[in-house]
Scaffold this motif. Structure first.
Motif, PDB file in Angstrom:
ATOM      1  N   PRO A 157       0.795  -1.232   0.000  1.00  0.00           N
ATOM      2  CA  PRO A 157       0.000   0.000   0.000  1.00  0.00           C
ATOM      3  C   PRO A 157       0.825   1.279   0.000  1.00  0.00           C
ATOM      4  O   PRO A 157       0.329   2.339  -0.394  1.00  0.00           O
ATOM      5  CB  PRO A 157      -0.829  -0.122   1.286  1.00  0.00           C
ATOM      6  CG  PRO A 157      -0.888  -1.578   1.573  1.00  0.00           C
ATOM      7  CD  PRO A 157       0.411  -2.140   1.104  1.00  0.00           C
ATOM      8  N   SER A 158       2.075   1.201   0.426  1.00  0.00           N
ATOM      9  CA  SER A 158       2.919   2.399   0.480  1.00  0.00           C
ATOM     10  C   SER A 158       3.506   2.780  -0.874  1.00  0.00           C
ATOM     11  O   SER A 158       4.101   3.853  -1.018  1.00  0.00           O
ATOM     12  CB  SER A 158       4.063   2.180   1.476  1.00  0.00           C
ATOM     13  OG  SER A 158       4.941   1.161   0.997  1.00  0.00           O
ATOM     14  N   GLN A 159       3.342   1.937  -1.879  1.00  0.00           N
ATOM     15  CA  GLN A 159       3.968   2.175  -3.177  1.00  0.00           C
ATOM     16  C   GLN A 159       3.186   3.174  -4.020  1.00  0.00           C
ATOM     17  O   GLN A 159       1.988   3.388  -3.810  1.00  0.00           O
ATOM     18  CB  GLN A 159       4.095   0.857  -3.939  1.00  0.00           C
ATOM     19  CG  GLN A 159       5.055  -0.137  -3.313  1.00  0.00           C
ATOM     20  CD  GLN A 159       6.476   0.392  -3.261  1.00  0.00           C
ATOM     21  OE1 GLN A 159       7.023   0.844  -4.268  1.00  0.00           O
ATOM     22  NE2 GLN A 159       7.074   0.344  -2.080  1.00  0.00           N
ATOM     23  N   ASP A 160       3.877   3.732  -4.995  1.00  0.00           N
ATOM     24  CA  ASP A 160       3.260   4.577  -6.011  1.00  0.00           C
ATOM     25  C   ASP A 160       3.175   3.738  -7.278  1.00  0.00           C
ATOM     26  O   ASP A 160       4.202   3.408  -7.883  1.00  0.00           O
ATOM     27  CB  ASP A 160       4.108   5.826  -6.246  1.00  0.00           C
ATOM     28  CG  ASP A 160       3.480   6.790  -7.238  1.00  0.00           C
ATOM     29  OD1 ASP A 160       2.592   6.369  -8.014  1.00  0.00           O
ATOM     30  OD2 ASP A 160       3.879   7.965  -7.253  1.00  0.00           O
ATOM     31  N   ALA A 161       1.967   3.377  -7.679  1.00  0.00           N
ATOM     32  CA  ALA A 161       1.796   2.478  -8.816  1.00  0.00           C
ATOM     33  C   ALA A 161       2.379   3.044 -10.095  1.00  0.00           C
ATOM     34  O   ALA A 161       2.777   2.296 -10.998  1.00  0.00           O
ATOM     35  CB  ALA A 161       0.308   2.167  -9.011  1.00  0.00           C
ATOM     36  N   ALA A 162       2.452   4.358 -10.205  1.00  0.00           N
ATOM     37  CA  ALA A 162       2.969   4.980 -11.421  1.00  0.00           C
ATOM     38  C   ALA A 162       4.479   4.841 -11.549  1.00  0.00           C
ATOM     39  O   ALA A 162       5.026   4.990 -12.649  1.00  0.00           O
ATOM     40  CB  ALA A 162       2.580   6.458 -11.466  1.00  0.00           C
ATOM     41  N   SER A 163       5.162   4.547 -10.457  1.00  0.00           N
ATOM     42  CA  SER A 163       6.623   4.469 -10.502  1.00  0.00           C
ATOM     43  C   SER A 163       7.144   3.038 -10.445  1.00  0.00           C
ATOM     44  O   SER A 163       8.358   2.823 -10.450  1.00  0.00           O
ATOM     45  CB  SER A 163       7.222   5.277  -9.342  1.00  0.00           C
ATOM     46  OG  SER A 163       6.864   4.693  -8.089  1.00  0.00           O
ATOM     47  N   VAL A 164       6.248   2.067 -10.414  1.00  0.00           N
ATOM     48  CA  VAL A 164       6.639   0.657 -10.298  1.00  0.00           C
ATOM     49  C   VAL A 164       6.730   0.027 -11.688  1.00  0.00           C
ATOM     50  O   VAL A 164       5.888   0.268 -12.539  1.00  0.00           O
ATOM     51  CB  VAL A 164       5.627  -0.128  -9.435  1.00  0.00           C
ATOM     52  CG1 VAL A 164       5.882  -1.631  -9.525  1.00  0.00           C
ATOM     53  CG2 VAL A 164       5.691   0.331  -7.986  1.00  0.00           C
ATOM     54  N   SER A 165       7.762  -0.791 -11.882  1.00  0.00           N
ATOM     55  CA  SER A 165       7.874  -1.589 -13.101  1.00  0.00           C
ATOM     56  C   SER A 165       8.362  -2.983 -12.732  1.00  0.00           C
ATOM     57  O   SER A 165       9.281  -3.137 -11.924  1.00  0.00           O
ATOM     58  CB  SER A 165       8.848  -0.955 -14.095  1.00  0.00           C
ATOM     59  OG  SER A 165       9.018  -1.796 -15.226  1.00  0.00           O
ATOM     60  N   PHE A 166       7.737  -3.974 -13.335  1.00  0.00           N
ATOM     61  CA  PHE A 166       8.154  -5.360 -13.111  1.00  0.00           C
ATOM     62  C   PHE A 166       9.272  -5.775 -14.066  1.00  0.00           C
ATOM     63  O   PHE A 166       9.947  -6.769 -13.822  1.00  0.00           O
ATOM     64  CB  PHE A 166       6.958  -6.307 -13.283  1.00  0.00           C
ATOM     65  CG  PHE A 166       5.981  -6.236 -12.152  1.00  0.00           C
ATOM     66  CD1 PHE A 166       6.120  -7.057 -11.041  1.00  0.00           C
ATOM     67  CD2 PHE A 166       4.919  -5.336 -12.168  1.00  0.00           C
ATOM     68  CE1 PHE A 166       5.229  -6.991  -9.979  1.00  0.00           C
ATOM     69  CE2 PHE A 166       4.020  -5.265 -11.123  1.00  0.00           C
ATOM     70  CZ  PHE A 166       4.172  -6.094 -10.017  1.00  0.00           C
TER      71      PHE A 166
END
Length: 460
Positions: A305-314
């Motif tokens: 929940p603490s993440q920013d979905a816009a800055s995440v990449s798999f």
């Protein structure tokens, strides 16, 4: 630990309060408002018969079906199952009427499709009104991961290496789609047809996506259906469970024998065909709904929940990094990989009992003797075997010509904190061993005479 269990539970009678990743185009309350106010049956999310029975504080009557009635009589014990209810006896609601106890439409489905089972009626008398908080198995990933990390020493070095290799391979193969899903969740829409086909291809590498895909479609069907059958269910305060049952069995060959949602992956054309075969009017909107809803739920279920979905990449991320920013997804993948290990028979109780103990503790502290499947309040409800402040009675029941149940023989049996044994056939043997049964309950019931158990769980 407690925060993780709180995060995995939903109370549809109150506004959403849990933290979700940043940058999502829709909040949880945005979706809640849409589902409740813009769908034909959305009012049932908040005002369904099961929730109203829970908060009334009155005795609840629940139906459980079993092939092990003789074993229950002989042992005097009731064992619970894992699956979507973590560690509860899988039941459906009953409504008291002058003519007897009327089953919920899910209970009617179970009795019609399991004619060789004995219906059991449970009376649960709570100590107080029960909070309508349901556990959402799609959000158990962080708990799965923490449990594995705590007990990973139970696996051999070779098993741990095999597990890590499978995770890395699956994530690499699906990384492009996982990033596409996050981009969609943050407002960068892609064509629905291409999205569905990419999701379908990714299920083979990340089986959890099959479960997510199925639950999104189930939600779409139950909330949007206007069929006469669905309207009858709604008049009784119930969502129509028959819709997604038909969907699953039509979508995957042999699903009626081995209910495994890791095989649920219809492509775009097939999705439209399946939906229209169930209810023609629902075909035009289904693909766009899946694109939006699956993307949103994936971001919430996969990321911390603490993440920013816009800055995440798999793409290009190593496994240790992924464990930190996507513990939900990694935990769901770990859970499903371990289930197919040859030694899962021995490992099952180690990992599943640990989670069940935590669930029982959370439910007891929250005053929950009857947890339910909280993806939607659709009628999958269980009995907490270790709740100390409620009285439970059980009867073998008889069904009359109108489908109502009547308690016939009270059974002198008590709950024990024992999980009914279950294991999945290895993936290499799935086709050959499809006769293991439908969902978890059938696989268990094959062994019920020798293991003295009673269960009706689900393979989530």
């Amino acid at each position: 630990m407690r925060n993780e269990w709180e995060h995995a539970h939903t109370d549809y009678t109150t506004p959403a309060r849990r933290q979700i990743p940043a940058s999502l185009v829709d909040s949880e309350n945005d979706w809640r408002h849409y589902l409740e106010c813009s769908t034909a049956n959305g009012w049932l999310i908040r005002h369904n018969a099961m929730t109203e029975a829970l908060v009334s504080g009155k005795p609840m009557y629940l139906l459980h079906t079993t092939r092990g009635i003789d074993a229950i009589r002989a042992s005097g014990e009731l064992h619970v199952s894992t699956g979507c209810l973590v560690g509860a006896l899988y039941c459906t609601p009953l409504v008291s009427r002058r003519g007897g106890l009327r089953p919920h439409n899910l209970g009617t489905y179970l009795m019609r499709t399991k004619p060789s089972t004995t219906p059991l009626v449970f009376e649960v008398t709570p100590d107080a009104p029960m909070p309508p908080k349901g556990v959402d198995y799609l959000h158990l990933g962080a708990i799965h991961l923490r449990t594995y990390e705590r007990y990973r020493s139970f696996l051999t070095p070779a098993e741990n290496d095999q597990l890590n290799h499978a995770l890395v391979g699956g994530l690499r193969a699906a990384a492009v789609f996982l990033d596409i899903a996050l981009r969609n969740a943050t407002g960068h829409a892609t064509p629905a047809s291409a999205f569905i086909d990419q999701a379908s291809d990714a299920v083979a590498h990340v089986p959890f996506l099959g479960y997510l895909y199925f639950e999104v479609l189930s939600e779409y069907l139950m909330l949007h259906s206007t069929a006469p059958e669905t309207k009858v269910c709604a008049q009784a305060g119930e969502l129509n469970n028959w819709l997604y049952k038909r969907l699953a069995f039509a979508a995957v060959d042999g699903m009626d024998r081995l209910f495994d949602l890791s095989r649920f992956a219809p492509r775009y054309g097939r999705l439209i065909q399946l939906t229209e075969s169930i209810e023609p009017g629902l075909g035009p909107g289904v693909a766009e709904y899946v694109r939006r809803r699956l993307s949103h739920l994936f971001a919430r279920a996969a990321l911390h929940p603490s993440q920013d979905a816009a800055s995440v990449s798999f793409q290009g991320a190593d496994l240790n990094t992924l464990r930190k920013f996507a513990p939900g997804l990694i935990g769901q993948m770990v859970f499903r990989q371990i289930r197919y290990m040859p030694r899962y028979r021995q490992l099952y109780h180690c990992f599943e009992k640990a989670k069940a103990l935590e669930a029982w503790d959370y439910w007891n502290s929250e005053g929950i003797p009857t947890p339910f499947n909280g993806i939607l309040p659709k009628g999958e409800i269980g009995i907490n075997p270790l709740y100390p402040r409620s009285a439970v009675r059980v009867w073998a029941a008889e069904q009359d010509s109108k489908g109502h149940l009547h308690p016939a023989e009270e059974i002198a049996a008590t709950f024990t904190p024992h999980l009914a044994s279950w294991w999945a056939p290895s993936r290499q043997r799935e086709a050959r061993h499809a006769t293991y049964g439908s969902r978890v309950e059938s696989a268990l019931e094959v062994r019920i005479a020798t293991q003295r158990l009673s269960t009706n769980g689900v393979s989530t």
